[in-house]
Design an enzyme around this catalytic site. Structure first.
Site, PDB file in Angstrom:
ATOM      1  N   HIS A   1      27.158 -16.687   1.489  1.00 45.34           N
ATOM      2  CA  HIS A   1      25.989 -17.446   1.920  1.00 45.34           C
ATOM      3  C   HIS A   1      26.097 -18.917   1.514  1.00 45.34           C
ATOM      4  CE1 HIS A   1      22.437 -16.668   4.130  1.00 45.34           C
ATOM      5  NE2 HIS A   1      21.560 -16.600   3.150  1.00 45.34           N
TER       6      HIS A   1
ATOM      7  N   ASP B   1      26.970 -20.248   6.948  1.00 44.87           N
ATOM      8  CA  ASP B   1      27.693 -18.987   7.150  1.00 44.87           C
ATOM      9  C   ASP B   1      27.211 -18.278   8.413  1.00 44.87           C
ATOM     10  OD1 ASP B   1      25.236 -18.678   5.452  1.00 44.87           O
ATOM     11  OD2 ASP B   1      25.660 -16.545   5.726  1.00 44.87           O
TER      12      ASP B   1
ATOM     13  N   ASN C   1      16.133 -20.196   2.436  1.00 47.23           N
ATOM     14  CA  ASN C   1      15.035 -19.972   3.377  1.00 47.23           C
ATOM     15  C   ASN C   1      14.103 -21.165   3.533  1.00 47.23           C
ATOM     16  OD1 ASN C   1      16.225 -17.503   3.296  1.00 47.23           O
ATOM     17  ND2 ASN C   1      14.441 -16.400   2.540  1.00 47.23           N
TER      18      ASN C   1
ATOM     19  N   ASN D   1      18.049 -17.504   8.150  1.00 46.82           N
ATOM     20  CA  ASN D   1      16.796 -18.068   7.651  1.00 46.82           C
ATOM     21  C   ASN D   1      16.869 -19.551   7.304  1.00 46.82           C
ATOM     22  OD1 ASN D   1      15.294 -15.714   7.979  1.00 46.82           O
ATOM     23  ND2 ASN D   1      15.987 -14.912   6.014  1.00 46.82           N
TER      24      ASN D   1
ATOM     25  N   TYR E   1      16.580 -23.261  -2.096  1.00 46.35           N
ATOM     26  CA  TYR E   1      17.001 -21.927  -1.681  1.00 46.35           C
ATOM     27  C   TYR E   1      17.060 -21.930  -0.160  1.00 46.35           C
ATOM     28  CZ  TYR E   1      16.837 -20.332  -6.434  1.00 46.35           C
ATOM     29  OH  TYR E   1      17.087 -20.210  -7.776  1.00 46.35           O
TER      30      TYR E   1
END
Length: 187
Positions: free
Chosen positions: A19, A91, A66, A112, A64
């Site tokens: 990620h 990714d 999201n 996200n 983060y």
């Protein structure tokens, strides 16, 4: 001015996971350009680089994944950066590990971080480099998979993908993104 955004999650447990491939590309560019990410503002870590082609900002949002848009939008507003002058690296589960897919627009495709960017930028039309990380093995949850590290066998492939992503970004500083797409897609 160009803005290069690598998506990922902050913190040691996430370093070099699937990620965080976007962060890894930004780190490699910062290394190539001798430009440490030593500025923190806009919920992100960034470096301002003066290149022969013009000023470039390298950004790792620290919100983060999201909430990536919460870092990107304020920085773009502050520096008056246009949508066509950004490139986002992230990714992609639908591509074989190490494969690149460059696009100038598209949906979030379930990612996200991209959902957040689309929401905060108000458009799906921005340049992106998707780096393949493959699908998880049968029975493994997607969240667990993307937050895991690459296998020893995949590491050289991933290193090559990071290098090619950096090459594509450097090419995009002087060439139209369509040309860059034609040259690097499928690399």
């Amino acid at each position: 001015m160009k803005l290069i955004i690598g998506l990922g999650n902050p913190g040691k447990p996430y370093e070099h996971t699937r990620h965080n491939i976007g962060f890894d590309v930004i780190d490699e560019l910062a290394n190539r350009w001798n430009a440490p990410l030593n500025q923190t503002k806009f919920n992100g870590m960034y470096a301002t680089v003066h290149r022969p082609e013009g000023k470039v900002i390298l950004l790792k949002p620290l919100t983060y994944m999201n909430l990536s848009g919460e870092s990107v939008r304020p920085l773009m507003d502050y520096f008056d950066i246009e949508i066509e002058d950004i490139i986002v690296i992230y990714d992609d589960l639908d591509l074989e590990t190490g494969k690149l897919r460059l696009r100038s627009k598209g949906s979030a495709g379930g990612h996200n971080g991209i959902k957040s960017l689309i929401q905060h930028l108000g458009t799906q039309e921005f340049n992106r480099i998707r780096v393949g990380v493959n699908r998880p093995p049968a029975g493994m949850k997607v969240a667990d998979y993307v937050l895991s590290k690459f296998s020893k066998e995949d590491q050289p492939i991933v290193k090559d993908a990071i290098d090619k992503s950096c090459d594509a970004i450097e090419t995009a500083l002087t060439k139209p993104f369509l040309e860059v797409m034609n040259k690097f897609n499928g690399a």
